[in-house]
Design a protein around this motif. Structure first.
Motif, PDB file in Angstrom:
ATOM      1  N   MET A  67       0.845  -1.146   0.118  1.00  0.00           N
ATOM      2  CA  MET A  67      -0.294   0.154  -0.199  1.00  0.00           C
ATOM      3  C   MET A  67       0.969   1.955  -0.118  1.00  0.00           C
ATOM      4  N   ILE A  68       2.206   1.385   0.648  1.00  0.00           N
ATOM      5  CA  ILE A  68       2.884   2.391   0.561  1.00  0.00           C
ATOM      6  C   ILE A  68       4.651   1.085   0.160  1.00  0.00           C
ATOM      7  N   ASN A  69       4.825   2.049  -1.317  1.00  0.00           N
ATOM      8  CA  ASN A  69       6.513   1.780  -1.040  1.00  0.00           C
ATOM      9  C   ASN A  69       7.127   3.278  -1.038  1.00  0.00           C
ATOM     10  N   ALA A  70       7.406   3.500  -0.620  1.00  0.00           N
ATOM     11  CA  ALA A  70       7.946   5.902  -0.226  1.00  0.00           C
ATOM     12  C   ALA A  70       8.775   5.783  -1.125  1.00  0.00           C
ATOM     13  N   GLU A  71       9.835   4.566  -1.539  1.00  0.00           N
ATOM     14  CA  GLU A  71      11.139   4.765  -2.267  1.00  0.00           C
ATOM     15  C   GLU A  71      10.443   4.649  -4.043  1.00  0.00           C
TER      16      GLU A  71
END
Length: 379
Positions: A67-71
């Motif tokens: 749901m989140i992959n900041a990279e």
């Protein structure tokens, strides 16, 4: 149900580092409470999970799906996360009845009319407010409005329910009632719940797990019983408990597989199996002995291992009595059930079960001797 994994989450507001390399796993069906003082990062964590905030670093998965992959600058839309959020404010539409407030989200999902009606009634019955279905919010008390807000969240069958201090606007009696309702709701639905509060009573009474925050970092993640009986460090020990835990200074050495502790209260020897995996300093070192007030029993002088101490003050409070005691320069509090009275400066005798004592290394402030949970009765 839903499993959430937060890995290496960093969140900044300008130069303010609010979440610092946060790693937290919330298992399927957990009632996970994020607990801590104001500004420690618990609400920010909830907002990251919900999608209201985007972290600068880290990954979050729900049931194994990212749901989140900041990279990679990937942030799934909140509507794709299968969750519902209940705020501190009730956020009900004032011009809509209770029925219409709950129907609103279900109509967006384009559910059949019969299914919508069934979910509205079931959610209201679950929160025990079915009789108010045709009333407007201004005709309800604060507690009733909060029940409606929770019923609205539950009606959409979310796999993840997020609650941000939902009881803080209620008076003490209503908070007790709502804690019972939320606990029953969790057991009935089996939904994964993330609950934010600064109220340790709420955390201890409702949760299956508690994540204790300290300045944007996790101090400890444990069951309520483990957190209460064995806080991982002195800051956690001092935060959890009312009245607060007694902290008594002492000296210790570790010899022959045993921890020898000297205090003004008593000298103790603890076996290796009582120790944590924290590194023990060489030679004599400073320690802090921690005792919960209810673990200090005022007993007859003939009781085995009874310790003579002096009464400093007596505080009867109806269902319990707090007695301030002194041993040398050490001050501490005992909690007795019911009304008791002791004269100031009188000598009384106390007994402390060594199995219930926590010992902390004063330098690292980490727990080195655990309290036993073996004889605690759980039904």
């Amino acid at each position: 149900m839903s499993k959430i994994v937060l890995s290496h989450i960093d969140k900044f507001y300008g130069s303010n580092h609010v979440l610092k390399d946060l790693n937290l796993t919330i298992e399927d069906g957990d009632f996970m409470t994020l607990l801590g003082p104001s500004g420690c990062g618990k609400t920010t964590t909830l907002r990251v999970v919900s999608g209201l905030e985007r972290p600068q670093n880290g990954i979050m998965t729900i049931d194994g799906e990212e749901m989140i992959n900041a990279e990679n600058a990937y942030y799934a839309d909140p509507s794709k996360r299968g969750l519902n959020l209940v705020f501190q404010s009730y956020a009900l539409w004032p011009h809509m009845t209770v029925r219409q407030n709950i129907e609103f989200g279900l109509k967006i999902q384009k559910l059949p009319k019969e299914e919508t009606e069934r979910r509205v009634k079931e959610s209201l019955e679950m929160m025990r407010i079915g009789q108010y279905i045709d009333r407007y919010p201004n005709e309800l008390s604060g507690g009733q409005q909060q029940r409606v807000a929770i019923a609205r969240a539950v009606a959409s069958n979310p796999k993840l329910l997020l609650l941000d201090e939902p009881l803080s606007n209620l008076d003490a009696r209503l908070r007790i009632d709502m804690r019972s309702e939320l606990q029953r709701l969790h057991r009935t639905l089996g939904t994964t719940i993330i609950y934010v509060t600064h109220d340790q009573t709420e955390a201890l009474t409702m949760s299956t797990k508690i994540a204790l925050f300290r300045a944007g970092e996790l101090s400890q993640v444990a069951t309520p019983m483990e957190l209460y009986m064995n806080p991982a460090n002195l800051e956690a020990a001092d935060f959890i408990g009312n009245p607060r835990i007694n902290l008594i200074e002492g000296k210790a050495t570790y010899e022959g597989g045993k921890l020898h502790v000297k205090t003004e209260l008593k000298n103790y020897v603890f076996d290796k199996e009582d120790m944590t995996d924290q590194e023990i300093p060489n030679g004599e070192f400073d320690v802090v002995v921690a005792l919960r007030p209810e673990q200090i029993q005022i007993v007859d002088s003939t009781t085995k291992d009874a310790i003579p101490v002096k009464v400093y003050a007596n505080q009867p409070a109806g269902s319990e009595t707090l007695v301030s005691l002194q041993a040398g320069s050490s001050d501490f509090i005992a909690k007795c059930i019911g009304l008791r009275y002791f004269d100031n400066d009188a000598t009384v005798h106390i007994y402390v079960d060594p199995k219930k004592i926590n010992v902390y290394d004063a330098k690292s402030q980490n727990l080195i001797k655990r309290a036993s949970l073996e004889d605690l009765e759980i039904r």
